[in-house]
Write a protein that holds these residues in place. Structure first.
Motif, PDB file in Angstrom:
ATOM      1  N   ALA A 131      18.280  -8.591 -51.747  1.00  0.00           N
ATOM      2  CA  ALA A 131      18.150  -7.946 -50.441  1.00  0.00           C
ATOM      3  C   ALA A 131      18.432  -8.930 -49.315  1.00  0.00           C
ATOM      4  O   ALA A 131      18.948  -8.546 -48.259  1.00  0.00           O
ATOM      5  N   GLU A 132      18.128 -10.195 -49.523  1.00  0.00           N
ATOM      6  CA  GLU A 132      18.372 -11.206 -48.494  1.00  0.00           C
ATOM      7  C   GLU A 132      19.864 -11.361 -48.207  1.00  0.00           C
ATOM      8  O   GLU A 132      20.273 -11.571 -47.061  1.00  0.00           O
ATOM      9  N   ASP A 133      20.694 -11.254 -49.244  1.00  0.00           N
ATOM     10  CA  ASP A 133      22.150 -11.310 -49.033  1.00  0.00           C
ATOM     11  C   ASP A 133      22.604 -10.145 -48.166  1.00  0.00           C
ATOM     12  O   ASP A 133      23.453 -10.302 -47.286  1.00  0.00           O
ATOM     13  N   VAL A 134      22.038  -8.970 -48.420  1.00  0.00           N
ATOM     14  CA  VAL A 134      22.399  -7.778 -47.654  1.00  0.00           C
ATOM     15  C   VAL A 134      21.998  -7.944 -46.195  1.00  0.00           C
ATOM     16  O   VAL A 134      22.790  -7.690 -45.275  1.00  0.00           O
ATOM     17  N   VAL A 135      20.777  -8.381 -45.954  1.00  0.00           N
ATOM     18  CA  VAL A 135      20.288  -8.556 -44.581  1.00  0.00           C
ATOM     19  C   VAL A 135      21.152  -9.566 -43.827  1.00  0.00           C
ATOM     20  O   VAL A 135      21.574  -9.332 -42.681  1.00  0.00           O
ATOM     21  N   ALA A 136      21.447 -10.691 -44.457  1.00  0.00           N
ATOM     22  CA  ALA A 136      22.258 -11.727 -43.805  1.00  0.00           C
ATOM     23  C   ALA A 136      23.676 -11.244 -43.529  1.00  0.00           C
ATOM     24  O   ALA A 136      24.266 -11.557 -42.485  1.00  0.00           O
ATOM     25  N   SER A 137      24.241 -10.463 -44.451  1.00  0.00           N
ATOM     26  CA  SER A 137      25.607  -9.964 -44.276  1.00  0.00           C
ATOM     27  C   SER A 137      25.702  -8.982 -43.114  1.00  0.00           C
ATOM     28  O   SER A 137      26.678  -8.986 -42.358  1.00  0.00           O
ATOM     29  N   ILE A 138      24.694  -8.136 -42.950  1.00  0.00           N
ATOM     30  CA  ILE A 138      24.680  -7.196 -41.826  1.00  0.00           C
ATOM     31  C   ILE A 138      24.416  -7.947 -40.526  1.00  0.00           C
ATOM     32  O   ILE A 138      25.058  -7.696 -39.493  1.00  0.00           O
ATOM     33  N   ASN A 139      23.501  -8.897 -40.563  1.00  0.00           N
ATOM     34  CA  ASN A 139      23.196  -9.680 -39.360  1.00  0.00           C
ATOM     35  C   ASN A 139      24.380 -10.544 -38.911  1.00  0.00           C
ATOM     36  O   ASN A 139      24.449 -10.962 -37.754  1.00  0.00           O
ATOM     37  N   PHE A 140      25.282 -10.808 -39.817  1.00  0.00           N
ATOM     38  CA  PHE A 140      26.476 -11.604 -39.512  1.00  0.00           C
ATOM     39  C   PHE A 140      27.290 -10.973 -38.378  1.00  0.00           C
ATOM     40  O   PHE A 140      28.041 -11.655 -37.687  1.00  0.00           O
ATOM     41  N   HIS A 141      27.131  -9.659 -38.201  1.00  0.00           N
ATOM     42  CA  HIS A 141      27.891  -8.928 -37.187  1.00  0.00           C
ATOM     43  C   HIS A 141      27.044  -8.608 -35.948  1.00  0.00           C
ATOM     44  O   HIS A 141      27.569  -8.034 -34.990  1.00  0.00           O
ATOM     45  N   ARG A 142      25.795  -8.971 -35.961  1.00  0.00           N
ATOM     46  CA  ARG A 142      24.885  -8.594 -34.875  1.00  0.00           C
ATOM     47  C   ARG A 142      24.700  -9.737 -33.874  1.00  0.00           C
ATOM     48  O   ARG A 142      25.083 -10.865 -34.120  1.00  0.00           O
ATOM     49  N   GLY A 143      24.096  -9.401 -32.752  1.00  0.00           N
ATOM     50  CA  GLY A 143      23.733 -10.411 -31.769  1.00  0.00           C
ATOM     51  C   GLY A 143      24.655 -10.434 -30.569  1.00  0.00           C
ATOM     52  O   GLY A 143      25.824 -10.048 -30.643  1.00  0.00           O
ATOM     53  N   ASP A 144      24.133 -10.902 -29.450  1.00  0.00           N
ATOM     54  CA  ASP A 144      24.893 -10.944 -28.202  1.00  0.00           C
ATOM     55  C   ASP A 144      26.131 -11.820 -28.307  1.00  0.00           C
ATOM     56  O   ASP A 144      27.142 -11.577 -27.640  1.00  0.00           O
ATOM     57  N   LYS A 145      26.068 -12.864 -29.126  1.00  0.00           N
ATOM     58  CA  LYS A 145      27.183 -13.795 -29.244  1.00  0.00           C
ATOM     59  C   LYS A 145      28.146 -13.434 -30.380  1.00  0.00           C
ATOM     60  O   LYS A 145      29.085 -14.177 -30.651  1.00  0.00           O
ATOM     61  N   SER A 146      27.918 -12.299 -31.009  1.00  0.00           N
ATOM     62  CA  SER A 146      28.773 -11.891 -32.120  1.00  0.00           C
ATOM     63  C   SER A 146      30.205 -11.662 -31.668  1.00  0.00           C
ATOM     64  O   SER A 146      30.456 -11.071 -30.622  1.00  0.00           O
ATOM     65  N   VAL A 147      31.145 -12.148 -32.472  1.00  0.00           N
ATOM     66  CA  VAL A 147      32.569 -11.933 -32.201  1.00  0.00           C
ATOM     67  C   VAL A 147      33.161 -10.930 -33.183  1.00  0.00           C
ATOM     68  O   VAL A 147      34.376 -10.774 -33.270  1.00  0.00           O
ATOM     69  N   SER A 148      32.306 -10.232 -33.905  1.00  0.00           N
ATOM     70  CA  SER A 148      32.766  -9.326 -34.948  1.00  0.00           C
ATOM     71  C   SER A 148      33.368  -8.053 -34.377  1.00  0.00           C
ATOM     72  O   SER A 148      32.854  -7.465 -33.430  1.00  0.00           O
ATOM     73  N   ALA A 149      34.472  -7.621 -35.001  1.00  0.00           N
ATOM     74  CA  ALA A 149      35.062  -6.331 -34.644  1.00  0.00           C
ATOM     75  C   ALA A 149      34.177  -5.182 -35.108  1.00  0.00           C
ATOM     76  O   ALA A 149      34.369  -4.045 -34.692  1.00  0.00           O
ATOM     77  N   GLY A 150      33.203  -5.471 -35.957  1.00  0.00           N
ATOM     78  CA  GLY A 150      32.264  -4.450 -36.414  1.00  0.00           C
ATOM     79  C   GLY A 150      30.938  -4.465 -35.671  1.00  0.00           C
ATOM     80  O   GLY A 150      29.997  -3.775 -36.061  1.00  0.00           O
ATOM     81  N   LYS A 151      30.885  -5.211 -34.595  1.00  0.00           N
ATOM     82  CA  LYS A 151      29.628  -5.368 -33.854  1.00  0.00           C
ATOM     83  C   LYS A 151      29.066  -4.035 -33.380  1.00  0.00           C
ATOM     84  O   LYS A 151      27.851  -3.786 -33.460  1.00  0.00           O
ATOM     85  N   THR A 152      29.918  -3.158 -32.875  1.00  0.00           N
ATOM     86  CA  THR A 152      29.449  -1.885 -32.332  1.00  0.00           C
ATOM     87  C   THR A 152      28.778  -1.036 -33.399  1.00  0.00           C
ATOM     88  O   THR A 152      27.835  -0.289 -33.109  1.00  0.00           O
ATOM     89  N   LEU A 153      29.225  -1.141 -34.648  1.00  0.00           N
ATOM     90  CA  LEU A 153      28.653  -0.337 -35.722  1.00  0.00           C
ATOM     91  C   LEU A 153      27.199  -0.691 -35.986  1.00  0.00           C
ATOM     92  O   LEU A 153      26.412   0.153 -36.411  1.00  0.00           O
ATOM     93  N   VAL A 154      26.827  -1.955 -35.743  1.00  0.00           N
ATOM     94  CA  VAL A 154      25.461  -2.391 -36.043  1.00  0.00           C
ATOM     95  C   VAL A 154      24.597  -2.526 -34.794  1.00  0.00           C
ATOM     96  O   VAL A 154      23.423  -2.880 -34.902  1.00  0.00           O
ATOM     97  N   GLU A 155      25.156  -2.231 -33.628  1.00  0.00           N
ATOM     98  CA  GLU A 155      24.368  -2.321 -32.403  1.00  0.00           C
ATOM     99  C   GLU A 155      23.153  -1.399 -32.411  1.00  0.00           C
ATOM    100  O   GLU A 155      22.118  -1.741 -31.828  1.00  0.00           O
ATOM    101  N   PRO A 156      23.219  -0.216 -33.053  1.00  0.00           N
ATOM    102  CA  PRO A 156      22.026   0.641 -33.090  1.00  0.00           C
ATOM    103  C   PRO A 156      20.866   0.072 -33.905  1.00  0.00           C
ATOM    104  O   PRO A 156      19.762   0.613 -33.853  1.00  0.00           O
ATOM    105  N   ILE A 157      21.114  -1.001 -34.666  1.00  0.00           N
ATOM    106  CA  ILE A 157      20.048  -1.570 -35.493  1.00  0.00           C
ATOM    107  C   ILE A 157      19.094  -2.372 -34.619  1.00  0.00           C
ATOM    108  O   ILE A 157      19.478  -3.344 -33.973  1.00  0.00           O
TER     109      ILE A 157
END
Length: 480
Positions: free
Chosen positions: A79-105
């Motif tokens: 589960a820790e791998d899953v949490v870290a992988s999703i968090n990889f796209h989150r945060g104000d400084k995120s440069v991920s093209a998938g950032k918007t998908l995880v913003e509701p989290i």
């Protein structure tokens, strides 16, 4: 198995925060998995998630992770791998093209070795669909950090070599958790062949076993070659002409509307795709979506109306550069740009077609200049496509459009349970994009692949992205 495909670039990366084209996207899905998977019929099944369940009116989601899954290096999936992988796209400084998908989290945490609980800021009944996105691939945590560089994943194939924009070689993962039901090739090579004629020659000569983006001009001739089979798939992938709504050229809504009326979609379908697709209506929702608005009038070619709008905006005799490359559309991007320039003359619009190199187009031109082209693979739900490409903060908002009412409706749609009310919300969003957005969407293009005689595919291919939703490496097989 050798695939000859387009879309490769020297800037390609294994980093799932990017925006891939087909060459590297096929490798992403071969090497890794996401929590959920969208099937060709549009249904959602578990991939790394064995199950999921909502609570608190779909504001909280609990995912149970499959037991016994390992990464290529033997590390067990947790589960820790899953949490870290999703968090990889989150945060104000995120440069991920998938950032918007995880913003509701609002929060995501592991509550057990194989249990992940996701708290959303607001309810969203479609949230499990978002976890099937190609950005949301699950990666291993090594020394406290997500490892995307090595290619280590849980997927059906292990990385052997990676030459960005040239070739990617893979070998089968003998410990794949899906067993013999998927990943049927012993070895795979993904060869980037940008030129359509060269791809066709490679297939006919046996250099490759399958090609994507078959040229519509030669598809009938290629299909007549002994030992070659053509498979054509309709779907929600659409080709775009993009106006940057923050630029001085396209800040005025009337100018944007004028450019939309200056496109003859019927002629473009006939001359560019030779009928291998359907016409679009300047918004992404097509007839395959459950909330497609049949009442939205189809925009037609009207150069006189375009002239009127330009005069109203004080932009008569406007001249613009349309910067594009052949890879900008799955088929006929340059031909379409030249044809559009011809059509727009009747409206008093002068379009200079500027051809850019295929290599680097997505990183250097797309979404970086005021007037360009692109294409978007379909998404399984209306909320997903709106969130990923038309929300103001979306990394893939390639027209830089910001409409506050659209933002309000986006939230409302997620919270609305009643189908009739939800239909009304999504209909209004389609109208807003059609009238106000910076998107010109003249065509929905079919996917056309050419296959050697030994290649076997599922009876139904997914139409969201080409090459079976970029899952061909895992889903297809090769007979002896």
């Amino acid at each position: 198995m050798k695939f000859g495909v387009a879309g490769g670039a020297t800037s390609d990366t294994l980093d799932p925060r990017g925006s891939p084209d087909t060459h590297v996207a096929l490798a992403w899905w071969a090497l890794r998995n996401s929590l959920t998977e969208v099937m060709p019929d549009g249904s959602l099944v578990g991939e790394l998630a064995a199950s999921w369940a909502p609570s608190d009116e779909a504001k909280t989601w609990t995912f149970q992770i499959r037991n016994g899954v390992t990464f290529h290096d033997g590390k067990p999936l947790t589960a820790e791998d899953v949490v870290a992988s999703i968090n990889f796209h989150r945060g104000d400084k995120s440069v991920s093209a998938g950032k918007t998908l995880v913003e509701p989290i609002a929060d995501i945490k592991a509550t057990g070795p194989l249990t992940v609980v996701v708290e959303l800021s607001k309810s969203n009944a479609d949230f499990p669909f978002l976890m099937s996105d190609y950005h949301m691939l699950i990666l291993p945590v090594v020394d406290g950090k997500v490892d995307w560089q090595s290619g280590n994943g849980t997927g059906g194939y292990v990385l052997e070599s990676f030459e960005p924009g040239v070739s990617i070689k893979l070998k089968r993962n003998p410990n794949y958790f899906k067993g013999d039901s998927r990943a049927h090739f012993d070895q795979v090579e993904l060869i980037n062949i940008p030129d359509a004629a060269a791809r066709q020659t490679a297939l006919m000569s046996g250099e490759v076993d399958a090609i994507g983006r078959v040229d519509v001009k030669t598809v009938l001739r290629l299909g007549g070659v002994p030992g070659i089979r053509i498979v054509e798939t309709t779907g929600p992938q659409y080709s775009t002409i993009l106006m940057d709504t923050t630029s001085s050229l396209f800040r005025d809504k009337d100018v944007r509307l004028a450019f939309k009326y200056a496109v003859d979609r019927e002629e473009m379908l006939k001359r560019v795709l030779l009928g291998h697709g359907t016409i679009g209506n300047d918004q992404p929702i097509g007839p395959t979506y459950p909330y497609f608005d049949k009442g939205l009038a189809q925009r037609s070619y009207d150069p006189d109306k375009a002239k009127f709008l330009l005069k109203k905006a004080g932009a008569e005799g406007i001249t613009v550069d349309l910067e594009t490359a052949e890879v900008a559309w799955p088929a006929g991007a340059i031909d379409a740009a030249v044809l559009y320039a011809e059509q727009a003359k009747a409206a008093g619009i002068r379009i200079n077609v500027v051809k850019r190199p295929n290599d680097g187009f997505w990183s250097n031109t797309w979404s970086k200049v005021p007037f360009t082209m692109g294409y978007v693979g379909g998404r399984p739900t209306e909320d997903w496509i709106f969130t990923a490409f038309y929300a103001a903060k979306a990394e893939n908002n390639d027209t830089h459009w910001d409409n506050p009412h659209f933002e309000d409706l986006l939230v409302k749609g997620r919270l609305t349970v009643d189908p009739a009310e939800r239909r009304a919300v999504y209909a209004e969003m389609q109208h807003l994009l059609n009238e106000d957005g910076g998107l010109i969407a003249p065509l929905f293009a079919n996917h056309i692949v050419g296959l050697g005689s030994k290649v076997t595919t599922p009876e139904k291919l997914s139409g969201n992205w080409e090459m079976d939703n970029w899952r061909a490496v895992e889903r297809w097989s090769l007979s002896a």
